[in-house]
Design an enzyme around this catalytic site. Structure first.
Site, mmCIF file in Angstrom:
data_model
loop_
_atom_site.group_PDB
_atom_site.id
_atom_site.type_symbol
_atom_site.label_atom_id
_atom_site.label_comp_id
_atom_site.label_asym_id
_atom_site.label_seq_id
_atom_site.Cartn_x
_atom_site.Cartn_y
_atom_site.Cartn_z
ATOM 1 C CE LYS A 87 1.627 2.757 3.540
ATOM 2 N NZ LYS A 87 1.437 4.221 3.739
ATOM 3 C CB SER A 130 0.729 5.380 0.207
ATOM 4 O OG SER A 130 1.219 5.670 1.512
ATOM 5 C CB SER A 162 -0.377 7.918 3.470
ATOM 6 O OG SER A 162 0.321 8.582 2.452
#
Length: 465
Positions: A87, A161, A185
Site C-alpha cells: 500500500k 482505504s 481499512s
C-alpha cells in the site's frame, strides 16, 4: 531434472502463497517465470482495474533474477521469490510515499520496518497500490489517482482505504499484500473483494515507516488468498521493534492455537438489523453459521446495548482527522498541488473541535478496552459480518456505516480476521469477521482456517480469464 509440466500463468496467479512456496521449493516454477506471469497480467489488467499507482517492471525483474540466483546458491528466505504488493503509505527506499495525495514525489530514504522484513525474507516487491486520499476513506476512489474497481464487477468499489491492495490480490496481480488498518481499512476491502485479511493485535507488527492516520489505532494489515498465507506473513513480519513507540513486546508468546472447536464459546450480536446490517448480508451470514455448527461450538448472544457502533466509529474517525492535521499540514498548505475539497473539509471538521472534544473521543479507546475485557471473559471469539453491506457502485451514494462492524477491534486493539463467507444475491462477495482478545492472533487464524474449509468459499477471479 524436474519432469513435471510447467504451471500455466493463470494457475500461478490463482495459487496461494503456500502453494507457490512449494512449487518454488520443488523447482516446478522459477522466480523469474513467476515474476513474468504477474508482470504480464499487471500490464494487461491494471489500466482497467487501477490497483497499482506505481509499478516498475525493471525492478520486478531485477528482484526475481536475484531470487533465482539465491535459489541456485541454496541460500533462500522464507518468502523468496513471492510477489508482494505494498500500500502506498509505507516507505520504500527510492520510491515516493504518496499516501494518495498529490505533489509527494520525494523518494523515501529508508524502508519501513515491514518493507525491510519483506526484503530480508526474499519477497519480490511488485509496487505501490492505490488508496483513499490520506487513508481517510473506505472506497478507494482517489481524486488524484483515480478509482480502483472491484475485480468482481467493474464500476463497483473495492473498499478502502487498502482497496488497491485487496483488488491486486483478488485479481491475481499479487500473491499477497501489506496494507494498513485503522478502523477497518484492510478488512472492508477484503470483504468486498472476496479475499482473506488479518488485522493483528495492535503493535504486533511494527508500524515504523507507515505514514500515520492515528497512532493509537494504526495496525499493519495483511491480505492474501488463504488463511495459511496470512499465518506465514504474520510470522515473517511480527516482532518487537524498539524504534516504534507502540511496538508490542510480548512477555509471553502468542496464545497457542489450541482451541477445541467443540468447546469454543462463540459470541453473536443479538440483532444485526438493529445495528444497520443489510438484510441480504444477514441472510448470507445466517447461512454461513448454519454450515459451522461444530467449528463455532457453543454459541451465545453477547450484550452490546452499551456500545453504539456508529457513534464509536465517529469517535475513532475524529482521532484520525485530528492527528492528520499535523501529519498532512504541508499537504494542506501546498497550493501548487492542492488536496481535494472533501479531504480538506474532513480535516477542517477536526480543526473546529476543541481539545475537550478530542479527549472525549480518546476515552472511547479506554471504553473499548474495558468492553473487550468483559466480552472475552464470557466468550472466546466474537463472530459477525465484516461489513454491513456489500460492494456498491462507485457512482452511487457512499454508505456511512462501512466501518461500523470493524471499528470495535481497532479501538480495542484486538486482532480480527475477515474471510469470504459467500456471495450476495447480486453475485458480489461478503466477508465473515472473527474478533478475539489481544494476543489471540494464531488462535483466530486457526479458527478461520476451520471455518474456511467448511464454508469452502474460495476467492474467485472474474477479471483474469
Amino acid at each position: 531434472m524436474n519432469s513435471m509440466p510447467p504451471i500455466a500463468d493463470l494457475d500461478l496467479r490463482r495459487a496461494s502463497l503456500c502453494q507457490l512456496l512449494h512449487s518454488l521449493a520443488v523447482g516446478r516454477v522459477q522466480p523469474q517465470a513467476l515474476a513474468d506471469a504477474y508482470q504480464h497480467a499487471i500490464e494487461r489488467l491494471n489500466p482497467e482495474l487501477n490497483a497499482y499507482v506505481d509499478e516498475r517492471s525493471g525492478l520486478l525483474q531485477e528482484q526475481a533474477h536475484m531470487a533465482d540466483r539465491r535459489r541456485r546458491d541454496g541460500v533462500i528466505g522464507r518468502l523468496d521469490g513471492i510477489p508482494i504488493a505494498l500500500k502506498d503509505n509505507f516507505d520504500m527506499a527510492g520510491w515516493p510515499t504518496r499516501v494518495g495525495l498529490p505533489g509527494r514525489e520525494t523518494p523515501a530514504q529508508d524502508d519501513a520496518h515491514v518493507v525491510a522484513r519483506l526484503r530480508a525474507s526474499g519477497a519480490v516487491l511488485v509496487g505501490k497500490t492505490n488508496m483513499d486520499e490520506g487513508a481517510l476513506g473506505a472506497v478507494t476512489d482517489n481524486p488524484h489517482f483515480g478509482a480502483t474497481h472491484n475485480p468482481h464487477r467493474h464500476g463497483y468499489s473495492a473498499g478502502g482505504s487498502s482497496g488497491g491492495a485487496a483488488a491486486a490480490v483478488a485479481a491475481g496481480l499479487a500473491v499477497a499484500a501489506v496494507g494498513s488498518d485503522s478502523l477497518g481499512s484492510i478488512r472492508i476491502p477484503a470483504s468486498y473483494c472476496g479475499v482473506y485479511a488479518l488485522k493483528p493485535t495492535h503493535g504486533e507488527i511494527s508500524a515504523r515507516g507507515l505514514v500515520p492516520a492515528a497512532r493509537r489505532l494504526d495496525a499493519v494489515g495483511l491480505l492474501a488468498r488463504s488463511v495459511d498465507d496470512l499465518t506465514v506473513l504474520l510470522q515473517v513480519l511480527a516482532g518487537y521493534d524498539a524504534d516504534d513507540a507502540r511496538s508490542r513486546r510480548r512477555r509471553v508468546a502468542f496464545a497457542l492455537p489450541d482451541w477445541e472447536p467443540g468447546n469454543l464459546r462463540a459470541g453473536l450480536l443479538p440483532d444485526l438489523a438493529a445495528v444497520g446490517v443489510q438484510p441480504d448480508v444477514i441472510e448470507v451470514f445466517e447461512a454461513a453459521l448454519a454450515k459451522l455448527p461444530h467449528a463455532l461450538g457453543d454459541r451465545r448472544t453477547v450484550d452490546f446495548d452499551d456500545w453504539n457502533f456508529s457513534r464509536t466509529r465517529r469517535a475513532g474517525l475524529l482521532l484520525m482527522e485530528a492527528e492528520m492535521l499535523g501529519t498532512f499540514a504541508a499537504d494542506l498548505a501546498n497550493t501548487e498541488h492542492p488536496v481535494s475539497a472533501r479531504f480538506r473539509n474532513m480535516l477542517g471538521y477536526a480543526a473546529g473541535k476543541s481539545a475537550a472534544d478530542y479527549a472525549v473521543a480518546d476515552r472511547v479507546l479506554d471504553a473499548a478496552t474495558l468492553k473487550m475485557r468483559r466480552l472475552f471473559a464470557q466468550v472466546d471469539v466474537l463472530v459477525l459480518p465484516t461489513t454491513p453491506q456489500g460492494a456498491f457502485p462507485l457512482d452511487g451514494p457512499v454508505p456511512d456505516s462501512q466501518a461500523d462492524l470493524t471499528s470495535f477491534a481497532s479501538l480495542a486493539g484486538c486482532p480480527a480476521v475477515s474471510l469470504p463467507m459467500g456471495s450476495l444475491p447480486n453475485g458480489m462477495p461478503i466477508g465473515l469477521q472473527l474478533v478475539g482478545a489481544r494476543g489471540s492472533d494464531l488462535r483466530l487464524l486457526e479458527l478461520a482456517a476451520a471455518c474456511a474449509a467448511t464454508l469452502d468459499a474460495e476467492p474467485t477471479y472474474p477479471v483474469i480469464a
